[in-house]
Design a protein around this motif. Structure first.
Motif, PDB file in Angstrom:
ATOM      1  N   SER A 144       0.829  -1.204   0.000  1.00 28.59           N
ATOM      2  CA  SER A 144       0.000   0.000   0.000  1.00 28.59           C
ATOM      3  C   SER A 144       0.866   1.257   0.000  1.00 28.59           C
ATOM      4  O   SER A 144       0.552   2.231  -0.704  1.00 28.59           O
ATOM      5  CB  SER A 144      -0.937  -0.008   1.215  1.00 28.59           C
ATOM      6  OG  SER A 144      -1.832  -1.097   1.136  1.00 28.59           O
ATOM      7  N   CYS A 145       1.941   1.246   0.759  1.00 23.84           N
ATOM      8  CA  CYS A 145       2.871   2.385   0.753  1.00 23.84           C
ATOM      9  C   CYS A 145       3.395   2.617  -0.663  1.00 23.84           C
ATOM     10  O   CYS A 145       3.402   3.751  -1.160  1.00 23.84           O
ATOM     11  CB  CYS A 145       4.033   2.142   1.709  1.00 23.84           C
ATOM     12  SG  CYS A 145       3.607   2.271   3.449  1.00 23.84           S
ATOM     13  N   ARG A 146       3.817   1.554  -1.316  1.00 24.33           N
ATOM     14  CA  ARG A 146       4.358   1.674  -2.670  1.00 24.33           C
ATOM     15  C   ARG A 146       3.280   2.153  -3.650  1.00 24.33           C
ATOM     16  O   ARG A 146       3.555   2.957  -4.541  1.00 24.33           O
ATOM     17  CB  ARG A 146       4.960   0.360  -3.131  1.00 24.33           C
ATOM     18  CG  ARG A 146       6.231   0.012  -2.372  1.00 24.33           C
ATOM     19  CD  ARG A 146       6.848  -1.309  -2.853  1.00 24.33           C
ATOM     20  NE  ARG A 146       7.911  -1.725  -1.974  1.00 24.33           N
ATOM     21  CZ  ARG A 146       9.132  -1.200  -1.964  1.00 24.33           C
ATOM     22  NH1 ARG A 146       9.430  -0.225  -2.785  1.00 24.33           N
ATOM     23  NH2 ARG A 146      10.045  -1.642  -1.127  1.00 24.33           N
ATOM     24  N   PHE A 147       2.063   1.652  -3.480  1.00 23.93           N
ATOM     25  CA  PHE A 147       0.953   2.069  -4.346  1.00 23.93           C
ATOM     26  C   PHE A 147       0.734   3.576  -4.252  1.00 23.93           C
ATOM     27  O   PHE A 147       0.470   4.242  -5.247  1.00 23.93           O
ATOM     28  CB  PHE A 147      -0.327   1.327  -3.951  1.00 23.93           C
ATOM     29  CG  PHE A 147      -1.530   1.712  -4.764  1.00 23.93           C
ATOM     30  CD1 PHE A 147      -1.758   1.151  -6.003  1.00 23.93           C
ATOM     31  CD2 PHE A 147      -2.432   2.655  -4.281  1.00 23.93           C
ATOM     32  CE1 PHE A 147      -2.862   1.512  -6.757  1.00 23.93           C
ATOM     33  CE2 PHE A 147      -3.541   3.021  -5.021  1.00 23.93           C
ATOM     34  CZ  PHE A 147      -3.761   2.454  -6.264  1.00 23.93           C
ATOM     35  N   TYR A 148       0.868   4.116  -3.029  1.00 22.76           N
ATOM     36  CA  TYR A 148       0.649   5.551  -2.822  1.00 22.76           C
ATOM     37  C   TYR A 148       1.928   6.374  -2.974  1.00 22.76           C
ATOM     38  O   TYR A 148       1.965   7.529  -2.600  1.00 22.76           O
ATOM     39  CB  TYR A 148      -0.017   5.800  -1.470  1.00 22.76           C
ATOM     40  CG  TYR A 148      -1.451   5.306  -1.440  1.00 22.76           C
ATOM     41  CD1 TYR A 148      -2.414   5.885  -2.249  1.00 22.76           C
ATOM     42  CD2 TYR A 148      -1.816   4.239  -0.631  1.00 22.76           C
ATOM     43  CE1 TYR A 148      -3.722   5.433  -2.242  1.00 22.76           C
ATOM     44  CE2 TYR A 148      -3.121   3.781  -0.613  1.00 22.76           C
ATOM     45  CZ  TYR A 148      -4.067   4.381  -1.425  1.00 22.76           C
ATOM     46  OH  TYR A 148      -5.363   3.924  -1.418  1.00 22.76           O
ATOM     47  N   GLY A 149       2.996   5.783  -3.511  1.00 24.79           N
ATOM     48  CA  GLY A 149       4.125   6.580  -3.947  1.00 24.79           C
ATOM     49  C   GLY A 149       5.437   6.473  -3.207  1.00 24.79           C
ATOM     50  O   GLY A 149       6.373   7.179  -3.549  1.00 24.79           O
ATOM     51  N   SER A 150       5.543   5.611  -2.194  1.00 22.32           N
ATOM     52  CA  SER A 150       6.805   5.520  -1.468  1.00 22.32           C
ATOM     53  C   SER A 150       6.874   4.178  -0.757  1.00 22.32           C
ATOM     54  O   SER A 150       5.864   3.543  -0.513  1.00 22.32           O
ATOM     55  CB  SER A 150       6.884   6.653  -0.444  1.00 22.32           C
ATOM     56  OG  SER A 150       8.161   6.734   0.111  1.00 22.32           O
ATOM     57  N   SER A 151       8.072   3.775  -0.390  1.00 24.46           N
ATOM     58  CA  SER A 151       8.212   2.512   0.338  1.00 24.46           C
ATOM     59  C   SER A 151       7.835   2.715   1.803  1.00 24.46           C
ATOM     60  O   SER A 151       7.798   3.839   2.310  1.00 24.46           O
ATOM     61  CB  SER A 151       9.650   2.007   0.252  1.00 24.46           C
ATOM     62  OG  SER A 151      10.503   2.822   1.052  1.00 24.46           O
ATOM     63  N   TYR A 152       7.593   1.627   2.490  1.00 21.39           N
ATOM     64  CA  TYR A 152       7.279   1.674   3.913  1.00 21.39           C
ATOM     65  C   TYR A 152       8.419   2.340   4.691  1.00 21.39           C
ATOM     66  O   TYR A 152       8.182   3.182   5.559  1.00 21.39           O
ATOM     67  CB  TYR A 152       7.014   0.259   4.446  1.00 21.39           C
ATOM     68  CG  TYR A 152       6.911   0.212   5.946  1.00 21.39           C
ATOM     69  CD1 TYR A 152       5.808   0.747   6.599  1.00 21.39           C
ATOM     70  CD2 TYR A 152       7.929  -0.341   6.712  1.00 21.39           C
ATOM     71  CE1 TYR A 152       5.720   0.726   7.980  1.00 21.39           C
ATOM     72  CE2 TYR A 152       7.843  -0.370   8.092  1.00 21.39           C
ATOM     73  CZ  TYR A 152       6.733   0.166   8.717  1.00 21.39           C
ATOM     74  OH  TYR A 152       6.656   0.148  10.090  1.00 21.39           O
ATOM     75  N   VAL A 153       9.642   1.996   4.362  1.00 24.19           N
ATOM     76  CA  VAL A 153      10.799   2.563   5.061  1.00 24.19           C
ATOM     77  C   VAL A 153      10.826   4.084   4.917  1.00 24.19           C
ATOM     78  O   VAL A 153      11.060   4.812   5.886  1.00 24.19           O
ATOM     79  CB  VAL A 153      12.115   1.933   4.537  1.00 24.19           C
ATOM     80  CG1 VAL A 153      13.335   2.662   5.074  1.00 24.19           C
ATOM     81  CG2 VAL A 153      12.167   0.459   4.898  1.00 24.19           C
ATOM     82  N   PHE A 154      10.552   4.595   3.709  1.00 22.75           N
ATOM     83  CA  PHE A 154      10.554   6.039   3.498  1.00 22.75           C
ATOM     84  C   PHE A 154       9.394   6.713   4.220  1.00 22.75           C
ATOM     85  O   PHE A 154       9.546   7.794   4.786  1.00 22.75           O
ATOM     86  CB  PHE A 154      10.545   6.393   2.016  1.00 22.75           C
ATOM     87  CG  PHE A 154      11.871   6.179   1.350  1.00 22.75           C
ATOM     88  CD1 PHE A 154      13.033   6.701   1.891  1.00 22.75           C
ATOM     89  CD2 PHE A 154      11.960   5.442   0.187  1.00 22.75           C
ATOM     90  CE1 PHE A 154      14.273   6.499   1.279  1.00 22.75           C
ATOM     91  CE2 PHE A 154      13.183   5.233  -0.435  1.00 22.75           C
ATOM     92  CZ  PHE A 154      14.339   5.766   0.118  1.00 22.75           C
ATOM     93  N   LYS A 155       8.221   6.079   4.231  1.00 23.74           N
ATOM     94  CA  LYS A 155       7.076   6.657   4.960  1.00 23.74           C
ATOM     95  C   LYS A 155       7.386   6.730   6.451  1.00 23.74           C
ATOM     96  O   LYS A 155       7.054   7.704   7.121  1.00 23.74           O
ATOM     97  CB  LYS A 155       5.814   5.848   4.707  1.00 23.74           C
ATOM     98  CG  LYS A 155       5.357   5.924   3.262  1.00 23.74           C
ATOM     99  CD  LYS A 155       3.913   6.224   3.164  1.00 23.74           C
ATOM    100  CE  LYS A 155       3.477   6.272   1.720  1.00 23.74           C
ATOM    101  NZ  LYS A 155       3.037   7.586   1.336  1.00 23.74           N
TER     102      LYS A 155
END
Length: 187
Positions: A50-61
């Motif tokens: 979901s993080c990637r779908f919305y534009g960023s990886s989990y680590v970056f969020k």
């Protein structure tokens, strides 16, 4: 063929659950005013996708939350500022029993025996989580703090700190949405 699950508007909580194939191998998804779903996938995999779908990886969020709020232990995350998706974790992201809860749907948190608590949602659904009510309140307040910091920064960025962004308007002001996304740029 079923599409891989992505967190969307109306998702209240993602809780790991047991499946016949193993412990914590599935995810129970509570949706606002809908029946719950069980997804045959680990919770963290859904969160990361979901993080990637919305534009960023989990680590970056996660790093964005730490940079904006200073919360480094079990930080909440925002999937997208376009609709309410501020989720906070109940445990470390390394724990398989980690549940993710959307701050916008929490009605109350009630203490139970054996360091457990019940989270009641605004539509009368609830979940039981294996952490104390005190710890749950702390995590919930971290999520609210993140929401506040993002909202305040976006209001300042739009040069109108007295007026919050209104996501209920029929047409979203793209400038307001971009102001929130701009907070994620490296400083």
């Amino acid at each position: 063929m079923n599409q891989p699950y992505i967190i969307k508007k109306g998702d209240m909580a993602l809780q790991p659950c047991h499946l016949a194939i193993g412990q914590y191998e599935g995810t129970r998804v509570l949706r606002y005013k809908e029946d719950e779903d069980v997804i045959k996938e680990r919770t963290h995999k859904i969160i990361d996708r979901s993080c990637r779908f919305y534009g960023s990886s989990y680590v970056f969020k996660k790093e964005d939350t730490i940079r904006i709020t200073g919360i480094s232990s079990k930080p909440p995350i925002l999937f997208t500022p376009l609709f309410p998706t501020y989720f906070f974790p109940t445990h470390s992201d390394r724990k398989t029993q980690n549940t993710w809860i959307n701050i916008h749907y929490v009605q109350s948190i009630r203490s139970l025996k054996d360091k457990k608590c019940r989270v009641n949602f605004v539509d009368n659904q609830s979940i039981i989580v294996s952490i104390s009510a005190h710890s749950m309140h702390h995590q919930y307040l971290n999520g609210i703090y993140y929401y506040y910091m993002m909202d305040r920064a976006a209001r300042v960025a739009t040069f109108d700190p007295e007026s919050p962004i209104d996501y209920t308007k029929p047409q979203l002001n793209i400038y307001e949405a971009l102001a929130k996304y701009s907070l994620f740029e490296s400083k």
